[in-house]
Design a protein around this motif. Sequence first.
Motif: not given
Ligand SMILES: *Cc1c(COP(=O)(O)O)cnc(C)c1O
Length: 414
Positions: A54, A56, A75, A98, A141, A190, A230-231, A273-276, A371
């Motif tokens: 992700a 962002k 992502d 996304t 989605r 998600m 993600g999440g 789609e993991c970011g964190r 983040h």
């Molecule tokens: C924010 C987001 C992510 C990433 O979330 P994390 O908590 O960083 O893993 C992935 N997909 C979508 C659509 C998001 O909005």
Amino acid sequence: MSEKVLPFNKEKLSQVIEQYPTPFYIYDEEAIRDNARRLIKAFSWAPEFKEYFAVKATPNPSILKALKEEGIGADCSSLLELMLAEKAGISGEEIMFTSNDTPAEDFIKARELGAIINLDDITHIPFLESNAGTPDLICFRYNPGPLQEGGNAIIGNPEDSKYGLTRKQLLDAYSIMQAKGVKRFGVHTMVISNELDPNYFIETASMMFDLVVEIYKTLGIKMEFVNFGGGIGIPYKPEQEAVDLEYLSRGIKSAYDEKIVANNLHPLKLYMECGRMITGPYGYLVTTVMHKKEIYKNYVGVDACMANLMRPGMYGAYHHITVLGKEDWPLGYIYDVVGSLCENNDKFAINRKLPMMEIGDIIAIHDAGAHGHAMGFNYNGKLRSAELMLKPDGTVEMIRRSETIEDYFSTLNT
Ligand SMILES: *Cc1c(COP(=O)(O)O)cnc(C)c1O
């Protein structure tokens, strides 16, 4: 327990500070790469597994490039995030788009790059078609909504969330795309964020596999991939445990065997789609103590502020703090660690037990790799800090310079 250790000591960091004054972010490239490999390895049983980072979370092309080398895509959810992925050499189906409430120009760019388009609403079908054309591969989605509509006890009630299509809309949407001649399909959801319990993700996967079977039975569509979003959370607090990726993967595999394999829908690609969880634990905000203030409480004033790292002030989020060179000192004092914004929530820590602090102490704020810098802002005339990369060979590279006063004034008529 997740031990909060730093990939540098005071001596090393002091050398870095001579070249790059605080505050700055520093990311541990080797640890990020190892972590990416761990995630991919956990899913090596899957017919095909791909993580789309992700953007962002840490929108820096140097991070994206390193992750691309580990087989990770991007992502994106906006035009600029697409451009960042492009700068990192990521294109085509290595990009998942996304977005929500999407501007036409974003769809046009996503199509130009050949990204996988993940639509957030049924009305985006004609919007996409008229602005950017209909692609050969489409994803939607899913918002599972309230429990009685086929949601699931452990996940809760995503009905308050603005994202995704309802179950009925989802089936209609695939049917519309089928009629348009689209042949390749994916499905995304998600529903959770910063979650440390792996069972939530296993339940989500299980729900999505049921959906894949249902879509096949109703429309005859054999889904190409499922994207779980993600999440995955990270242990911000030392007493928390990281998500056990092996356990998570085993749980998803057993649901896969039970639902996908049993219904002859194998092979189905699995995407995340993991970011964190990818970069979060491996980035640090480094800041220096400028002032000490003793009134009704004891304050330590540092040269970073909430404009550099919003999470503690915005969500009351815990970020662990290490005082360099005092790692083994007793935590004999209680401080609020604060920044200089004229906002009383500009506090990195409240009532935190720390070693005795002195002006000039260097502080590392942990778990700021996702983040963190990304959510920075210019309130109170504060400038965004630099971002540095600690390379696997121990050298330090600047991957984003700090903002200057000229940058700030460049958008103003003066
Ligand atoms: C924010 C987001 C992510 C990433 O979330 P994390 O908590 O960083 O893993 C992935 N997909 C979508 C659509 C998001 O909005």
